[in-house]
Enzyme design. Sequence first.
Site, short mmCIF file in Angstrom:
data_model
loop_
_atom_site.label_atom_id
_atom_site.label_comp_id
_atom_site.label_asym_id
_atom_site.label_seq_id
_atom_site.Cartn_x
_atom_site.Cartn_y
_atom_site.Cartn_z
CB THR A 1 0.04 -4.97 5.88
OG1 THR A 1 1.46 -4.88 5.81
CG2 THR A 1 -0.40 -4.57 7.27
CG HIS B 1 9.46 -4.61 3.17
ND1 HIS B 1 9.58 -3.65 2.20
CD2 HIS B 1 8.19 -4.50 3.64
CE1 HIS B 1 8.41 -3.00 2.09
NE2 HIS B 1 7.56 -3.49 2.95
CG ASN C 1 6.13 -0.59 -0.50
OD1 ASN C 1 6.27 -0.14 -1.64
ND2 ASN C 1 5.57 -1.76 -0.27
CE1 TYR D 1 5.97 1.04 6.48
CE2 TYR D 1 6.05 -0.07 4.36
CZ TYR D 1 5.33 0.55 5.36
OH TYR D 1 3.97 0.69 5.24
CG ASN E 1 4.77 4.86 4.11
OD1 ASN E 1 3.76 5.26 4.69
ND2 ASN E 1 5.11 3.58 4.06
C1 PHB Z 1 0.66 -0.97 4.82
O1 PHB Z 1 0.40 -1.47 5.91
O2 PHB Z 1 -0.03 -0.09 4.32
C2 PHB Z 1 1.83 -1.45 4.09
C3 PHB Z 1 2.72 -2.31 4.72
C4 PHB Z 1 3.82 -2.76 4.04
C5 PHB Z 1 4.03 -2.34 2.77
C6 PHB Z 1 3.16 -1.49 2.13
C7 PHB Z 1 2.06 -1.06 2.80
O3 PHB Z 1 5.12 -2.74 2.12
#
Ligand code: PHB
Length: 364
Positions: free
Chosen positions: A27, A176, A179, A181, A236
């Site tokens: 990102t 994705h 992480n 999400y 997260n």
């Molecule tokens: C972040 O923006 O911190 C971020 C985004 C996507 C990811 C991991 C971290 O998979």
Amino acid sequence: MSTSNLFTSLKIGDLNINNRMVMAPMTRNRAGDGNSPQGMNIEYYRQRASAGLIITEASQVSAEGVGYPGTPGIYDEKQVAGWQKVTQAVHEEGGHIYLQLWFCGRISHPDLLPENQTPVAPSALKPEGEAITLDGMKAFVEPRALEINEIETIVRQYKNAAEMAKKSGFDGVEIHAANGYLIDQFLRDGSNKRTDSYGGSDENRMRFLNQVIDVVLEVWDSRSVGIRLTPENSFNSMSDSDPQAHFSYFISRLNTRDLAYLHILEGDMMSAARNVDYRALRDAYYGIYIANNGYDYERGQQAIANGDCDLVAFGIPFLANPDLVYRYKNKLPLNEANQATFYGGNETGYIDYPTAVEKTAATA
Ligand code: PHB
């Protein structure tokens, strides 16, 4: 053991990639108006096209999927027009590029969402910490648990995004599912407390991911679709009661899909701890395995030689070294990455990292 190394070619689906070095999704929060890729984004990816495969930064499948300012989208024609220039630039340089499909879910904030709506999640569980908004950091809010018909809507958004990615000229897409999400929020039992057909058993927690895979495979050949998982990343506010068993099950189901690859962020982004046996997961998977998280040249070469993975995804090394393949091949020192310019801002710390050749010319 394997006779391959980071510089050995490989076939992924129909793609012949030149080396085993993947540019990890990162990102960077530098999309233009309407969350569309703009000039500097084209140049950033063009500069890094010698990677065997680039996986783009996570790109939201709809306006409802946003979780941060300035991240690119993959749901409308203007975004497609921007991405077309990115894929064209990478292809002109002989590279290959997959787009990463993203929906943030509870890692968002009403300030970032259409009509200031409440972020959604499998269950109404508020993550610890703060969202990044245009007015600075704000505490996460309690998300709203998705209704079944809303899950169907999001699945359709993934299909639209898969179509838009195809139109944009990508070589494939990465789902994705990592992480913390939305998809990961369903997969792991710390964030999924549902009592309907989307919660409880491994099969139920995987239902949303399976539906996303189903629609993406209506658009793309399976061997142009990769998936990213994070069995034990606590980033997260994520947790799971038995990552080894749960992810072994998910991987056994993924084996039936004949996908391009499985991409795993091993361990934790927040600490060096590794409590999962990744070799066991890798051995349980029948296809191509990409390892990620903190690898450098030595560890990457070793992992491929040991047969622990087929490819290695490098993040920060590619961020700071557009010519990372050349540098590793020639054992040249690396540029240092500047953390202050990782997220947001302009060209500085984005497209101005010099190649080794430029650096030598500048000091000659
Ligand atoms: C972040 O923006 O911190 C971020 C985004 C996507 C990811 C991991 C971290 O998979």
